[in-house]
Design an enzyme around this catalytic site. Structure first.
Site: not given
Ligand SMILES: NC(=O)c1ccc[n+]([C@@H]2O[C@H](COP(=O)([O-])OP(=O)(O)OC[C@H]3O[C@@H](n4cnc5c(N)ncnc54)[C@H](O)[C@@H]3O)[C@@H](O)[C@H]2O)c1
Length: 255
Positions: A63, A90, A155
């Protein structure tokens, strides 16, 4: 991309959509991948798939909001895979809610995951990179950081902070041979985006609105992101630091 073969890479949120795709792409490039995620089972699935394909990966349940957990994960990664050459911050989380309807407890969770977690990761990994006088950090922010996004005030504030942090650390550590850059996804089909759409109450309408706003006319796929992330991590970006690149089908065009 040059210079990734045999390098140790940590990807936080590596069990998720964009993180998983990024871990797989680093493994294809010959890197040794520490798949770090709060969801240990998701991390293990990604690491096992990489190993089944002949790559080298280690799953770490961690975490990032807990500094002791981060220190333990980093120690395990370095003991098994060697010194960390690349860090990809990420892991992230979001919820759709107009700002006046949000509660401070929600802000605390958003801030803990999206900014404090990234601070812990940088603070834990940078001393080793400074000692080795080499390293690349890629931070995953969001187009919300560049142009704002309704329903994502806290956010967006965190992601804007991550961009400012990246530029500052890029300046502080350029002389140590460490580069820090940022990739900003737009709407991308992952669990996070699904949860965000559900939170808005009308997921189909929101997805259609995003699709219409993207000049390329589609929602991103997780696999759209690793190319930019690996570029910043690689030797092909040896003279690039403090930069922000949107990977969002043209949603934002920032000069
Ligand atoms: N999907 C979108 O539309 C989007 C848009 C802009 C930015 N992002 C960014 O891209 C990145 C990846 O997001 P995603 O879309 O793949 O989401 P996702 O939910 O598929 O993956 C996020 C991962 O982060 C892990 N996570 C969350 N909190 C955590 C913690 N405290 N410690 C360790 N792991 C943790 C979760 O378990 C998950 O596996 C993020 O930073 C998100 O903000 C995503």
């Amino acid at each position: 991309m040059r210079g990734l073969q045999g390098k140790t890479v940590i990807v936080t949120g590596g069990g998720g959509g964009i993180g998983g795709a990024t871990c797989r792409r680093f493994a294809e490039a010959g890197a040794h991948v520490a798949v770090l995620d709060r969801d240990g089972e998701a991390a293990a699935r990604v690491a096992q798939a990489i190993a089944a394909g002949g790559g080298r990966a280690l799953a770490l349940a961690c975490d990032i909001t807990d500094r002791a957990s981060v220190d333990a994960a980093l120690a395990s990664a370095e003991a098994v895979l060697g010194p960390v050459a690349v860090l990809v911050n990420n892991a992230g989380w979001d919820v759709f809610r107009p700002f006046v309807e949000t509660r401070p407890e929600e802000w605390e969770r958003l801030i803990a995951i999206n900014i404090v977690g990234a601070l812990h990761m940088h603070h834990a990994v940078l001393p080793g990179m400074v000692a080795r006088r080499a390293g690349a950090i890629v931070n995953i922010a969001s187009d919300a950081a560049r142009v704002g996004s309704s329903g994502e005030a806290v956010y967006a504030a965190c992601k804007g902070g991550l961009v400012a942090l990246s530029k500052t650390l890029a300046r502080e550590h350029a002389r140590h041979g460490i580069r820090v850059n940022v990739v900003c996804p737009g709407p991308t089909a992952t669990a996070l985006f699904e949860g965000y759409k559900q939170g808005a109450g009308n997921p189909e309408k929101l997805e259609e609105a995003f699709r219409r706003a993207v000049p390329m006319g589609r929602i991103g796929a997780p696999e759209d992101l690793p190319g930019a992330i690996l570029f910043f991590a690689s030797d092909d970006a040896a003279y690039v630091t403090g930069q922000v690149l949107s990977v969002s089908g043209g949603l934002t065009m920032v000069g």
